[in-house]
Design a protein around this motif. Structure first.
Motif, PDB file in Angstrom:
ATOM      1  N   ALA A  82       0.855  -1.198   0.000  1.00  0.00           N
ATOM      2  CA  ALA A  82       0.000   0.000   0.000  1.00  0.00           C
ATOM      3  C   ALA A  82       0.882   1.237   0.000  1.00  0.00           C
ATOM      4  O   ALA A  82       1.551   1.530   0.987  1.00  0.00           O
ATOM      5  CB  ALA A  82      -0.919  -0.026   1.217  1.00  0.00           C
ATOM      6  N   HIS A  83       0.899   1.975  -1.122  1.00  0.00           N
ATOM      7  CA  HIS A  83       1.686   3.205  -1.214  1.00  0.00           C
ATOM      8  C   HIS A  83       0.875   4.387  -0.690  1.00  0.00           C
ATOM      9  O   HIS A  83       1.437   5.400  -0.315  1.00  0.00           O
ATOM     10  CB  HIS A  83       2.112   3.462  -2.667  1.00  0.00           C
ATOM     11  CG  HIS A  83       2.648   2.223  -3.335  1.00  0.00           C
ATOM     12  ND1 HIS A  83       3.798   1.592  -2.919  1.00  0.00           N
ATOM     13  CD2 HIS A  83       2.143   1.454  -4.338  1.00  0.00           C
ATOM     14  CE1 HIS A  83       4.001   0.514  -3.667  1.00  0.00           C
ATOM     15  NE2 HIS A  83       3.003   0.412  -4.527  1.00  0.00           N
ATOM     16  N   ASP A  84      -0.459   4.236  -0.721  1.00  0.00           N
ATOM     17  CA  ASP A  84      -1.359   5.276  -0.226  1.00  0.00           C
ATOM     18  C   ASP A  84      -2.347   4.600   0.726  1.00  0.00           C
ATOM     19  O   ASP A  84      -3.259   3.883   0.278  1.00  0.00           O
ATOM     20  CB  ASP A  84      -2.101   5.909  -1.417  1.00  0.00           C
ATOM     21  CG  ASP A  84      -3.154   6.898  -0.967  1.00  0.00           C
ATOM     22  OD1 ASP A  84      -3.272   7.135   0.260  1.00  0.00           O
ATOM     23  OD2 ASP A  84      -3.885   7.416  -1.838  1.00  0.00           O
ATOM     24  N   PRO A  85      -2.200   4.826   2.046  1.00  0.00           N
ATOM     25  CA  PRO A  85      -3.051   4.129   3.018  1.00  0.00           C
ATOM     26  C   PRO A  85      -4.552   4.343   2.770  1.00  0.00           C
ATOM     27  O   PRO A  85      -5.376   3.466   3.057  1.00  0.00           O
ATOM     28  CB  PRO A  85      -2.627   4.697   4.366  1.00  0.00           C
ATOM     29  CG  PRO A  85      -1.264   5.266   4.138  1.00  0.00           C
ATOM     30  CD  PRO A  85      -1.190   5.670   2.692  1.00  0.00           C
ATOM     31  N   ALA A  86      -4.925   5.511   2.228  1.00  0.00           N
ATOM     32  CA  ALA A  86      -6.354   5.794   1.999  1.00  0.00           C
ATOM     33  C   ALA A  86      -6.954   4.858   0.950  1.00  0.00           C
ATOM     34  O   ALA A  86      -8.177   4.675   0.881  1.00  0.00           O
ATOM     35  CB  ALA A  86      -6.528   7.251   1.568  1.00  0.00           C
ATOM     36  N   ALA A  87      -6.085   4.292   0.111  1.00  0.00           N
ATOM     37  CA  ALA A  87      -6.599   3.416  -0.948  1.00  0.00           C
ATOM     38  C   ALA A  87      -7.034   2.039  -0.408  1.00  0.00           C
ATOM     39  O   ALA A  87      -7.791   1.331  -1.066  1.00  0.00           O
ATOM     40  CB  ALA A  87      -5.515   3.211  -2.017  1.00  0.00           C
ATOM     41  N   VAL A  88      -6.574   1.695   0.804  1.00  0.00           N
ATOM     42  CA  VAL A  88      -6.874   0.351   1.318  1.00  0.00           C
ATOM     43  C   VAL A  88      -8.372   0.198   1.641  1.00  0.00           C
ATOM     44  O   VAL A  88      -9.014  -0.723   1.117  1.00  0.00           O
ATOM     45  CB  VAL A  88      -5.964  -0.003   2.525  1.00  0.00           C
ATOM     46  CG1 VAL A  88      -6.300  -1.391   3.043  1.00  0.00           C
ATOM     47  CG2 VAL A  88      -4.495   0.079   2.112  1.00  0.00           C
ATOM     48  N   PRO A  89      -8.959   1.100   2.471  1.00  0.00           N
ATOM     49  CA  PRO A  89     -10.408   0.962   2.694  1.00  0.00           C
ATOM     50  C   PRO A  89     -11.224   1.150   1.410  1.00  0.00           C
ATOM     51  O   PRO A  89     -12.282   0.522   1.247  1.00  0.00           O
ATOM     52  CB  PRO A  89     -10.730   2.046   3.724  1.00  0.00           C
ATOM     53  CG  PRO A  89      -9.548   2.956   3.747  1.00  0.00           C
ATOM     54  CD  PRO A  89      -8.375   2.168   3.296  1.00  0.00           C
ATOM     55  N   ALA A  90     -10.722   1.993   0.501  1.00  0.00           N
ATOM     56  CA  ALA A  90     -11.446   2.161  -0.774  1.00  0.00           C
ATOM     57  C   ALA A  90     -11.446   0.843  -1.548  1.00  0.00           C
ATOM     58  O   ALA A  90     -12.481   0.413  -2.083  1.00  0.00           O
ATOM     59  CB  ALA A  90     -10.805   3.269  -1.598  1.00  0.00           C
ATOM     60  N   ALA A  91     -10.294   0.171  -1.610  1.00  0.00           N
ATOM     61  CA  ALA A  91     -10.225  -1.112  -2.317  1.00  0.00           C
ATOM     62  C   ALA A  91     -11.066  -2.169  -1.598  1.00  0.00           C
ATOM     63  O   ALA A  91     -11.688  -3.021  -2.238  1.00  0.00           O
ATOM     64  CB  ALA A  91      -8.772  -1.575  -2.432  1.00  0.00           C
ATOM     65  N   ASP A  92     -11.116  -2.111  -0.259  1.00  0.00           N
ATOM     66  CA  ASP A  92     -11.995  -3.032   0.486  1.00  0.00           C
ATOM     67  C   ASP A  92     -13.425  -2.924  -0.046  1.00  0.00           C
ATOM     68  O   ASP A  92     -14.086  -3.927  -0.314  1.00  0.00           O
ATOM     69  CB  ASP A  92     -11.987  -2.703   1.985  1.00  0.00           C
ATOM     70  CG  ASP A  92     -10.726  -3.165   2.693  1.00  0.00           C
ATOM     71  OD1 ASP A  92      -9.981  -3.981   2.124  1.00  0.00           O
ATOM     72  OD2 ASP A  92     -10.492  -2.700   3.826  1.00  0.00           O
ATOM     73  N   SER A  93     -13.901  -1.678  -0.170  1.00  0.00           N
ATOM     74  CA  SER A  93     -15.293  -1.472  -0.611  1.00  0.00           C
ATOM     75  C   SER A  93     -15.477  -1.814  -2.086  1.00  0.00           C
ATOM     76  O   SER A  93     -16.510  -2.366  -2.480  1.00  0.00           O
ATOM     77  CB  SER A  93     -15.710  -0.017  -0.396  1.00  0.00           C
ATOM     78  OG  SER A  93     -15.573   0.323   0.945  1.00  0.00           O
ATOM     79  N   LEU A  94     -14.492  -1.494  -2.909  1.00  0.00           N
ATOM     80  CA  LEU A  94     -14.629  -1.765  -4.353  1.00  0.00           C
ATOM     81  C   LEU A  94     -14.757  -3.265  -4.618  1.00  0.00           C
ATOM     82  O   LEU A  94     -15.608  -3.709  -5.398  1.00  0.00           O
ATOM     83  CB  LEU A  94     -13.403  -1.220  -5.105  1.00  0.00           C
ATOM     84  CG  LEU A  94     -13.326   0.289  -5.299  1.00  0.00           C
ATOM     85  CD1 LEU A  94     -11.924   0.696  -5.728  1.00  0.00           C
ATOM     86  CD2 LEU A  94     -14.353   0.750  -6.338  1.00  0.00           C
TER      87      LEU A  94
END
Ligand SMILES: CC(=O)SCCNC(=O)CCNC(=O)[C@H](O)C(C)(C)COP(=O)(O)OP(=O)(O)OC[C@H]1O[C@@H](n2cnc3c(N)ncnc32)[C@H](O)[C@@H]1OP(=O)(O)O
Length: 393
Positions: free
Chosen positions: A368-380
């Motif tokens: 994860a290079h951008d921590p904010a992308a992790v919850p977004a990817a969880d939802s996607l």
């Protein structure tokens, strides 16, 4: 390396079975299996003019999130002669097979693995899991609020053979990870199962068949009876509950044993004493190889979230490498900075919703290079129900 002619199919089957340390099929057993060998899709690798290894592909479909049935190559029959192993025979077979799958427009290949250490190097990853459960039937009581409705009836095998494929087609591909069962699959299964099994079918309140169970009772030397549950497929919670209630009510049965069941089957929730449902294993079920990553992405739907740029690594099929912008309204290749990076085998665990991005970050499989992308990817990538295949091939 070449596609084998039909005259070579039996030899390929013998080689595969010997590689698995199984006996070759008898003529009668082969007759029940031959239709599973699709012309043009059985590969042979030759060393000094002799067949050294083989694999084959079955034309099939894979249910993906959103409900689409994606054309998929079901890979099986993989074997290399014991005196030719570890010389790259399988690697050549896998390369030729994945090329053939891609040429046919199948965006994914899928398999069940004999060992967990073989296929990741070719880009396959665990995409669904399953569990095995055991119940001591006389100790089990079903809770009053478990759904009721419709009726379960026993069906002779001769009548079940034409009936079950249509029920499966209607209700079997109901969640990500489920795959098709062609006529040749059913014929081979009936011939393998033999005459010792029983079929019961559930019909809903309108008399429409919407589920079935296939089981096989076995009596041991102490007259203890174990019922091996081979398959339960049901359109909804009521049909599933009624079929399981039927099994749990089987007089004289001491034990029920069911393998390759979905991890979320609510058996323990149906019981007054949930510990009477013993989960004996949870294991890998379907392995998936995204052969055309963009086409596979585009076949499924995604949950609501901010778009995420992911970077996919794929050493075996480098044409898949690159960055993809994954968003609820679609996926396309892009050149933006990647927020998450992972290899194509890890993508298999995300693709059908079996694992969350967060879990794969924690496992070190996603960077994860951008921590904010992790919850977004969880939802996607999330799916409402966990994926499950439950069909051997
Ligand atoms: C989908 C199905 O059909 S599942 C059934 C699979 N078949 C079987 O299990 C039958 C018994 N096993 C076999 O026939 C063979 O050992 C196979 C098919 C598993 C492997 O065939 P090989 O020709 O030996 O594989 P190949 O030489 O191409 O090996 C490629 C790499 O995988 C590794 N590898 C292959 N099989 C295994 C294994 N079983 N365990 C660990 N590593 C393995 C090799 O060491 C090699 O690694 P490297 O690239 O770092 O050198």
């Amino acid at each position: 390396m070449r596609a084998l002619p039909e005259s070579g199919f039996r030899g390929a089957n013998d080689l595969f079975r010997r590689a698995l340390l199984w006996q070759p099929l008898s003529d009668e057993e082969w007759a029940g299996n031959a239709a599973l060998y699709e012309p043009g899709r059985v590969l042979g690798a030759f060393v000094d003019g002799e067949l050294a290894g083989t694999t084959r592909t079955i034309t099939n479909v894979l249910a993906v999130p959103g409900g689409r049935r994606l054309p998929a190559g079901a890979v099986t029959g993989v074997g290399v002669r014991a005196d030719q192993t570890r010389r790259g025979v399988l690697t050549s077979l896998m390369r030729a097979q994945l090329e053939e799958v891609r040429e046919r427009g199948e965006a994914v290949a899928m398999l069940h693995a004999s060992e967990a250490v073989i296929y990741e190097r070719f880009g396959y990853g665990v995409a669904t899991r399953c569990r095995r459960v055991e119940l001591d039937r006389p100790s089990v009581a079903v809770r009053a609020e478990v759904p009721r409705g419709g009726r379960v009836r026993l069906v002779d095998q001769a009548k079940a053979e034409p009936l079950l494929p249509a029920i499966y087609e209607r209700c079997g591909l109901d969640r990500p990870g489920r795959i098709g069962r062609a006529d040749a699959w059913w014929s081979a299964r009936w011939s393998m199962w033999g005459k010792g099994l029983t079929v019961a079918v559930h019909a809903d309140e309108d008399g429409v068949d919407d589920g079935f169970v296939i089981y096989e009772p076995k009596t041991d030397d102490n007259w203890s009876i174990t019922v091996r549950v081979i398959d339960v497929s049901a359109a909804d919670a009521t049909a599933a509950a009624e079929l399981w209630r039927f099994l749990l009510d089987l007089d004289l049965a001491d034990r029920l044993v069911a393998g390759i069941r979905p991890v979320d089957e609510p058996l323990e929730w149906w019981l007054t004493d949930r510990r009477q449902c013993r989960i004996t294993t949870v294991e890998d079920d379907l392995w998936v190889r995204l052969v055309d990553v963009l086409a596979a992405f585009r076949a499924r739907t995604f949950g609501a979230a901010e778009p995420v740029v992911v970077e996919v690594r794929d050493a075996f099929l480098p044409e898949n490498e690159g960055r993809y912008r994954v968003a609820p309204d679609g996926v396309h290749r892009c050149s933006g900075e990647p927020q998450l990076s992972f290899d194509v085998a890890t993508l298999a665990a995300l693709y059908l919703g079996d694992q969350s991005a967060s879990a794969l970050v924690a496992a070190g499989r996603i960077q994860a290079h951008d921590p904010a992308a992790v919850p977004a990817a969880d939802s996607l990538f999330a799916t409402v129900v966990p994926p499950w295949c439950g069909t051997s091939f």
